[in-house]
Design a protein around this motif. Structure first.
Motif, PDB file in Angstrom:
ATOM      1  N   GLN A 192       0.812  -1.208   0.000  1.00 32.80           N
ATOM      2  CA  GLN A 192       0.000   0.000   0.000  1.00 32.80           C
ATOM      3  C   GLN A 192       0.854   1.271   0.000  1.00 32.80           C
ATOM      4  N   THR A 193       0.359   2.302  -0.651  1.00 29.69           N
ATOM      5  CA  THR A 193       0.946   3.636  -0.601  1.00 29.69           C
ATOM      6  C   THR A 193      -0.109   4.555  -0.006  1.00 29.69           C
ATOM      7  N   TYR A 194       0.185   5.105   1.157  1.00 27.42           N
ATOM      8  CA  TYR A 194      -0.780   5.922   1.871  1.00 27.42           C
ATOM      9  C   TYR A 194      -0.377   7.401   1.850  1.00 27.42           C
ATOM     10  N   GLU A 195      -1.302   8.237   1.418  1.00 27.06           N
ATOM     11  CA  GLU A 195      -1.106   9.684   1.509  1.00 27.06           C
ATOM     12  C   GLU A 195      -1.633  10.126   2.875  1.00 27.06           C
ATOM     13  N   PHE A 196      -0.728  10.187   3.842  1.00 25.22           N
ATOM     14  CA  PHE A 196      -1.110  10.574   5.189  1.00 25.22           C
ATOM     15  C   PHE A 196      -1.143  12.100   5.298  1.00 25.22           C
ATOM     16  N   ALA A 197      -2.245  12.636   5.797  1.00 25.45           N
ATOM     17  CA  ALA A 197      -2.406  14.078   5.933  1.00 25.45           C
ATOM     18  C   ALA A 197      -3.493  14.366   6.946  1.00 25.45           C
ATOM     19  N   THR A 264      -7.377   9.376   4.806  1.00 18.17           N
ATOM     20  CA  THR A 264      -6.592   8.133   4.895  1.00 18.17           C
ATOM     21  C   THR A 264      -6.016   7.918   6.283  1.00 18.17           C
ATOM     22  N   LEU A 265      -5.353   8.933   6.817  1.00 14.26           N
ATOM     23  CA  LEU A 265      -4.734   8.787   8.137  1.00 14.26           C
ATOM     24  C   LEU A 265      -5.782   8.625   9.224  1.00 14.26           C
ATOM     25  N   SER A 266      -6.816   9.444   9.194  1.00 12.06           N
ATOM     26  CA  SER A 266      -7.830   9.342  10.244  1.00 12.06           C
ATOM     27  C   SER A 266      -8.559   8.000  10.191  1.00 12.06           C
ATOM     28  N   THR A 267      -8.687   7.426   9.006  1.00 14.25           N
ATOM     29  CA  THR A 267      -9.311   6.102   8.893  1.00 14.25           C
ATOM     30  C   THR A 267      -8.465   5.052   9.589  1.00 14.25           C
ATOM     31  N   ILE A 268      -7.171   5.096   9.366  1.00  9.13           N
ATOM     32  CA  ILE A 268      -6.281   4.128  10.014  1.00  9.13           C
ATOM     33  C   ILE A 268      -6.225   4.359  11.523  1.00  9.13           C
ATOM     34  N   LEU A 269      -6.290   5.634  11.935  1.00 13.14           N
ATOM     35  CA  LEU A 269      -6.270   5.941  13.365  1.00 13.14           C
ATOM     36  C   LEU A 269      -7.576   5.565  14.047  1.00 13.14           C
ATOM     37  N   GLY A 270      -8.672   5.583  13.280  1.00 11.90           N
ATOM     38  CA  GLY A 270      -9.971   5.348  13.883  1.00 11.90           C
ATOM     39  C   GLY A 270     -10.477   6.559  14.637  1.00 11.90           C
ATOM     40  N   ARG A 271      -9.955   7.723  14.307  1.00 12.14           N
ATOM     41  CA  ARG A 271     -10.346   8.981  14.958  1.00 12.14           C
ATOM     42  C   ARG A 271      -9.937  10.131  14.047  1.00 12.14           C
ATOM     43  N   PRO A 272     -10.472  11.328  14.260  1.00 11.60           N
ATOM     44  CA  PRO A 272     -10.033  12.477  13.467  1.00 11.60           C
ATOM     45  C   PRO A 272      -8.572  12.813  13.754  1.00 11.60           C
ATOM     46  N   THR A 273      -7.908  13.410  12.788  1.00  8.17           N
ATOM     47  CA  THR A 273      -6.568  13.922  13.041  1.00  8.17           C
ATOM     48  C   THR A 273      -6.662  15.164  13.919  1.00  8.17           C
ATOM     49  N   THR A 274      -5.561  15.524  14.543  1.00 15.62           N
ATOM     50  CA  THR A 274      -5.535  16.653  15.473  1.00 15.62           C
ATOM     51  C   THR A 274      -5.659  17.973  14.716  1.00 15.62           C
ATOM     52  N   PRO A 275      -6.643  18.807  15.053  1.00 16.25           N
ATOM     53  CA  PRO A 275      -6.805  20.092  14.359  1.00 16.25           C
ATOM     54  C   PRO A 275      -5.583  20.998  14.565  1.00 16.25           C
ATOM     55  N   LEU A 276      -5.388  21.921  13.633  1.00 17.18           N
ATOM     56  CA  LEU A 276      -4.267  22.856  13.713  1.00 17.18           C
ATOM     57  C   LEU A 276      -4.229  23.577  15.057  1.00 17.18           C
ATOM     58  N   ALA A 277      -5.352  24.141  15.488  1.00 17.43           N
ATOM     59  CA  ALA A 277      -5.368  24.933  16.716  1.00 17.43           C
ATOM     60  C   ALA A 277      -4.934  24.103  17.921  1.00 17.43           C
ATOM     61  N   THR A 278      -5.416  22.878  18.003  1.00 13.48           N
ATOM     62  CA  THR A 278      -5.075  22.014  19.134  1.00 13.48           C
ATOM     63  C   THR A 278      -3.614  21.580  19.067  1.00 13.48           C
ATOM     64  N   GLY A 279      -3.200  21.099  17.900  1.00  9.18           N
ATOM     65  CA  GLY A 279      -1.831  20.590  17.767  1.00  9.18           C
ATOM     66  C   GLY A 279      -0.781  21.657  17.968  1.00  9.18           C
ATOM     67  N   LEU A 280      -1.003  22.845  17.411  1.00  6.98           N
ATOM     68  CA  LEU A 280      -0.008  23.907  17.542  1.00  6.98           C
ATOM     69  C   LEU A 280       0.026  24.458  18.962  1.00  6.98           C
ATOM     70  N   ALA A 281      -1.128  24.592  19.598  1.00  6.65           N
ATOM     71  CA  ALA A 281      -1.159  25.064  20.979  1.00  6.65           C
ATOM     72  C   ALA A 281      -0.408  24.113  21.898  1.00  6.65           C
ATOM     73  N   GLU A 282      -0.603  22.811  21.711  1.00  7.37           N
ATOM     74  CA  GLU A 282       0.091  21.826  22.539  1.00  7.37           C
ATOM     75  C   GLU A 282       1.600  21.864  22.294  1.00  7.37           C
ATOM     76  N   ALA A 283       1.985  21.947  21.030  1.00  8.54           N
ATOM     77  CA  ALA A 283       3.410  21.970  20.699  1.00  8.54           C
ATOM     78  C   ALA A 283       4.074  23.249  21.210  1.00  8.54           C
ATOM     79  N   TYR A 284       3.374  24.370  21.113  1.00 10.29           N
ATOM     80  CA  TYR A 284       3.903  25.647  21.585  1.00 10.29           C
ATOM     81  C   TYR A 284       4.086  25.605  23.102  1.00 10.29           C
ATOM     82  N   ALA A 285       3.109  25.065  23.810  1.00  5.29           N
ATOM     83  CA  ALA A 285       3.200  24.970  25.268  1.00  5.29           C
ATOM     84  C   ALA A 285       4.366  24.080  25.685  1.00  5.29           C
ATOM     85  N   GLU A 286       4.555  22.987  24.966  1.00  3.24           N
ATOM     86  CA  GLU A 286       5.677  22.097  25.267  1.00  3.24           C
ATOM     87  C   GLU A 286       7.011  22.793  25.050  1.00  3.24           C
TER      88      GLU A 286
END
Length: 305
Positions: A192-197, A264-286
């Motif tokens: 398989q070739t997966y376009e993860f995004a 594709t990625l969210s299907t394999i994860l079985g959940r939505p991918t992390t939204p920009l606002a959530t992911g960037l806020a967490e990374a910035y805080a870290e």
């Protein structure tokens, strides 16, 4: 079944190790391969096996991959040297009798004009030619890549770029890591070739809004031409080659190289991918917490004077 992560000591690799453990893989069945295994000492304490190897050292790779059944090859960080390095890993995997290899590639690597795509395209070809069963994981951009943008905007109130209205389907590094781990442990992904995004593509006007919330001040996205952007970057201290590379990536983005949002990625994860606002806020805080801890350890203030 023995699962190995090549490049395990980097940010993505460590998160893959976390995900493998979360998926129930026994620590003793996980091999963490990297140049500086001290960086995974916390995983070793849990029972994960650490083996030292550089992508440029074929002999060390032969030893590191001995007894491995399924391998995740995380692309190297040395742009311009990666094809040869990746070949070393692939050849060592074949020599060791590895039964499956997953490779972290770039979006639409075989057709993209993205400046980073050629090395990934060449590596994908080598993976296919190895005759080892494989999966290609074409990761879009990491949301964490924009922490530095947010840090600069905190003081300037501006995000300056030459990508126009280009859009980016980013996801968090943890999303990609979990996706890779799930592919590695399951046997349904061979060939398989997966376009993860990410599930949603966003533009820099949206990025400015998110950064405004994170840093607590109004931030504006300023569009500039490629020529003007190079001048700005050069005045900021970047050498000509690096400035040209950054501008080329912006041009690629403007032309749509990173805009492919898909499930594709969210299907394999079985959940939505992390939204920009959530992911960037967490990374910035870290990043802020890490910087404060480092400053405290050195006995220095954690804010500019």
């Amino acid at each position: 079944m023995v699962f190995a992560v090549a490049g395990a000591t980097g940010h993505l690799g460590r998160l893959v190790l976390d995900s493998l453990l979360d998926l129930g893989v026994a620590p003793g069945d996980i091999v963490a391969i990297g140049r500086d295994t001290a960086k995974v000492s916390d995983f070793v304490a849990k029972g994960v096996v650490a083996r030292s190897a550089d992508y440029s050292d074929r002999g060390a790779l032969d030893e590191a991959l001995a007894g491995v059944d399924r391998l995740l090859l995380i692309s190297g960080s040395e742009v311009g040297r990666r094809v040869k390095q990746h070949k070393n890993v692939i050849d060592a995997a074949k020599h060791a009798g590895v039964g499956f290899i997953a490779y972290t590639s770039a979006p639409h690597a075989d057709t993209s004009t993205l400046a980073l795509a050629p090395e990934h395209k060449a590596t994908e070809a080598m993976v296919r030619a190895s005759e080892i069963p494989y999966a290609l994981l074409r990761n879009n951009w990491y949301t964490e890549s924009y922490v530095q943008v947010a840090e600069q905007a905190k003081y300037t109130g501006l995000i300056i770029a030459s990508l126009g209205d280009g859009r980016i389907a980013s996801a968090s590094r943890r999303d990609y890591a979990e996706g890779a781990a799930r592919v590695l442990v399951a046997e349904a992904h061979e060939g398989q070739t997966y376009e993860f995004a990410g599930d949603t593509a966003w533009g820099y006007d949206e990025l400015a809004e998110v950064v405004s919330e994170i840093v607590g001040r109004e931030v504006t996205y300023k569009r500039v031409s490629s020529k003007e952007h190079r001048k700005i970057l050069s005045k900021a201290g970047l050498d000509m080659g690096t400035a040209a590379f950054v501008v080329t990536l912006d041009t690629n983005t403007r032309d749509g190289a990173l805009a492919d949002a898909n499930p594709t990625l969210s299907t394999i994860l079985g959940r939505p991918t992390t939204p920009l606002a959530t992911g960037l806020a967490e990374a910035y805080a870290e990043a802020e917490a890490s910087r404060a801890a480092e400053a405290e350890a050195q006995g220095e203030p954690d804010t500019p004077q």
